[in-house]
Design a protein around this motif. Sequence first.
Motif, mmCIF file in Angstrom:
data_model
loop_
_atom_site.group_PDB
_atom_site.id
_atom_site.type_symbol
_atom_site.label_atom_id
_atom_site.label_comp_id
_atom_site.label_asym_id
_atom_site.label_seq_id
_atom_site.Cartn_x
_atom_site.Cartn_y
_atom_site.Cartn_z
ATOM 1 N N ALA A 189 -49.277 -17.713 7.289
ATOM 2 C CA ALA A 189 -48.933 -17.640 5.862
ATOM 3 C C ALA A 189 -49.367 -18.900 5.129
ATOM 4 O O ALA A 189 -49.852 -18.841 3.985
ATOM 5 C CB ALA A 189 -47.427 -17.420 5.700
ATOM 6 N N ALA A 190 -49.223 -20.068 5.766
ATOM 7 C CA ALA A 190 -49.656 -21.331 5.152
ATOM 8 C C ALA A 190 -51.168 -21.348 4.969
ATOM 9 O O ALA A 190 -51.674 -21.813 3.936
ATOM 10 C CB ALA A 190 -49.205 -22.507 6.012
ATOM 11 N N ARG A 237 -53.105 -34.576 0.672
ATOM 12 C CA ARG A 237 -51.893 -34.436 1.476
ATOM 13 C C ARG A 237 -50.927 -33.446 0.832
ATOM 14 O O ARG A 237 -50.254 -32.674 1.534
ATOM 15 C CB ARG A 237 -51.204 -35.795 1.645
ATOM 16 N N GLN A 238 -50.870 -33.465 -0.486
ATOM 17 C CA GLN A 238 -49.971 -32.553 -1.201
ATOM 18 C C GLN A 238 -50.404 -31.105 -1.051
ATOM 19 O O GLN A 238 -49.558 -30.205 -0.961
ATOM 20 C CB GLN A 238 -49.888 -32.934 -2.672
ATOM 21 N N ILE A 239 -51.705 -30.861 -1.040
ATOM 22 C CA ILE A 239 -52.195 -29.495 -0.850
ATOM 23 C C ILE A 239 -51.705 -28.952 0.484
ATOM 24 O O ILE A 239 -51.214 -27.816 0.583
ATOM 25 C CB ILE A 239 -53.737 -29.453 -0.921
ATOM 26 N N LEU A 240 -51.840 -29.769 1.530
ATOM 27 C CA LEU A 240 -51.373 -29.364 2.855
ATOM 28 C C LEU A 240 -49.864 -29.188 2.868
ATOM 29 O O LEU A 240 -49.350 -28.159 3.344
ATOM 30 C CB LEU A 240 -51.800 -30.413 3.883
ATOM 31 N N ILE A 293 -44.805 -26.126 3.255
ATOM 32 C CA ILE A 293 -43.425 -25.976 2.773
ATOM 33 C C ILE A 293 -43.200 -24.565 2.238
ATOM 34 O O ILE A 293 -42.160 -23.942 2.489
ATOM 35 C CB ILE A 293 -43.112 -27.016 1.679
ATOM 36 N N ALA A 294 -44.189 -24.028 1.516
ATOM 37 C CA ALA A 294 -44.069 -22.666 0.983
ATOM 38 C C ALA A 294 -43.926 -21.639 2.092
ATOM 39 O O ALA A 294 -43.304 -20.585 1.908
ATOM 40 C CB ALA A 294 -45.277 -22.345 0.107
ATOM 41 N N ALA A 295 -44.485 -21.944 3.262
ATOM 42 C CA ALA A 295 -44.411 -21.023 4.406
ATOM 43 C C ALA A 295 -43.145 -21.239 5.236
ATOM 44 O O ALA A 295 -42.955 -20.546 6.241
ATOM 45 C CB ALA A 295 -45.646 -21.196 5.285
ATOM 46 N N GLY A 296 -42.301 -22.188 4.829
ATOM 47 C CA GLY A 296 -41.025 -22.379 5.511
ATOM 48 C C GLY A 296 -40.906 -23.619 6.364
ATOM 49 O O GLY A 296 -39.850 -23.882 6.946
ATOM 50 N N PHE A 297 -41.976 -24.413 6.470
ATOM 51 C CA PHE A 297 -41.963 -25.622 7.291
ATOM 52 C C PHE A 297 -41.265 -26.774 6.568
ATOM 53 O O PHE A 297 -41.074 -26.746 5.352
ATOM 54 C CB PHE A 297 -43.395 -26.044 7.631
ATOM 55 N N GLN A 298 -40.927 -27.794 7.345
ATOM 56 C CA GLN A 298 -40.492 -29.072 6.811
ATOM 57 C C GLN A 298 -41.453 -30.140 7.324
ATOM 58 O O GLN A 298 -42.055 -29.982 8.386
ATOM 59 C CB GLN A 298 -39.068 -29.413 7.248
ATOM 60 N N GLN A 299 -41.587 -31.242 6.561
ATOM 61 C CA GLN A 299 -42.516 -32.313 6.922
ATOM 62 C C GLN A 299 -41.764 -33.518 7.481
ATOM 63 O O GLN A 299 -40.724 -33.912 6.955
ATOM 64 C CB GLN A 299 -43.320 -32.747 5.699
ATOM 65 N N CYS A 312 -42.673 -28.850 11.017
ATOM 66 C CA CYS A 312 -41.829 -28.154 11.985
ATOM 67 C C CYS A 312 -41.121 -26.987 11.317
ATOM 68 O O CYS A 312 -40.960 -26.945 10.090
ATOM 69 C CB CYS A 312 -40.807 -29.116 12.590
ATOM 70 N N LEU A 313 -40.698 -26.036 12.161
ATOM 71 C CA LEU A 313 -39.987 -24.869 11.652
ATOM 72 C C LEU A 313 -39.074 -24.342 12.758
ATOM 73 O O LEU A 313 -39.567 -23.884 13.791
ATOM 74 C CB LEU A 313 -40.972 -23.779 11.203
ATOM 75 N N GLY A 314 -37.773 -24.455 12.551
ATOM 76 C CA GLY A 314 -36.818 -23.883 13.485
ATOM 77 C C GLY A 314 -36.275 -24.826 14.537
ATOM 78 O O GLY A 314 -35.365 -24.448 15.281
ATOM 79 N N ASP A 315 -36.793 -26.043 14.624
ATOM 80 C CA ASP A 315 -36.278 -26.995 15.604
ATOM 81 C C ASP A 315 -35.190 -27.869 14.961
ATOM 82 O O ASP A 315 -34.796 -27.663 13.810
ATOM 83 C CB ASP A 315 -37.403 -27.835 16.205
ATOM 84 N N GLN A 316 -34.708 -28.852 15.708
ATOM 85 C CA GLN A 316 -33.635 -29.706 15.189
ATOM 86 C C GLN A 316 -34.059 -30.482 13.946
ATOM 87 O O GLN A 316 -33.279 -30.606 12.996
ATOM 88 C CB GLN A 316 -33.186 -30.684 16.274
ATOM 89 N N MET A 317 -35.270 -31.019 13.946
ATOM 90 C CA MET A 317 -35.713 -31.775 12.784
ATOM 91 C C MET A 317 -35.777 -30.890 11.552
ATOM 92 O O MET A 317 -35.369 -31.285 10.453
ATOM 93 C CB MET A 317 -37.072 -32.428 13.035
ATOM 94 N N TRP A 318 -36.297 -29.674 11.730
ATOM 95 C CA TRP A 318 -36.381 -28.721 10.612
ATOM 96 C C TRP A 318 -34.992 -28.446 10.048
ATOM 97 O O TRP A 318 -34.793 -28.454 8.826
ATOM 98 C CB TRP A 318 -37.030 -27.429 11.091
ATOM 99 N N ALA A 319 -34.015 -28.175 10.927
ATOM 100 C CA ALA A 319 -32.660 -27.871 10.470
ATOM 101 C C ALA A 319 -32.046 -29.076 9.756
ATOM 102 O O ALA A 319 -31.415 -28.936 8.708
ATOM 103 C CB ALA A 319 -31.795 -27.451 11.656
#
Length: 236
Positions: A60-61, A187-190, A195-201, A210-217
């Motif tokens: 999706a990203a 960097r912002q484009i990436l 982020i729009a696809a659900g990740f965190q940086q 990341c998505l779904g791990d401890q850092m993401w949460a």
Amino acid sequence: MKPYQQIAIDECGEPLVPIPPEHFSFELPHPYQKLGAPYHNSKADSPYYLRQGVVDSLIAAQMQIQQTHPNWKILIFDAYRPVEVQQFMVDYTFNQIAVAQGCEFPVSEDKRQVIIEHVYQFWAVPSMDRATPPPHSTGAALDVTLLDDNNLPIDMGSQIDEISERSYPDYFGNSNDPQTQEYHHRRQILKDAMIAAGFQQHPNEWWHFCLGDQMWAWLTNHNNSDSQFFARYGRY
């Protein structure tokens, strides 16, 4: 222990799957494999695996980026990283810094402590405790950059894995220099697509998502004070 490691893990059991090559490019040969990192002892024969849900979000990203830059592509530098590989790379990075600083081996305990604290600003502790897995060892974290219309890596202002403040995502954000402003824009484009696809940086690394791990949460809870997310991916 880092703050995100206090997040509880409710493992969902989702499988680790290959990242589809038709959608992405890969760093080949992989730098850690060239150094001799022990992937042969892991559940995957290369770094290019992620949990199925993370792969779906990564696709999706990629689609999001191509809405504005049709010929750009996400380059996967690293993804699944067994704890053994995490340990190998922590040791390698420690030795590189020690050599650069002119240390004698074995490194004295006081100097060793200073170097290892610096290493752990960018590398997760290679913990075997299932309650505190390194993010990459969950199959839910990855390191990425972008390729341009000519299939060449886009200059983001610092190399992936660079141990310096230039690696911070917003390091160039307040610059008045046109070139460094461009680094920030890229960097912002990436970041925006991920982020729009659900990740965190990662707060210290422009390339790590990341998505779904401890850092993401932890990051999701931090950014949304009324939410209380748990990790759904533990060590794989």
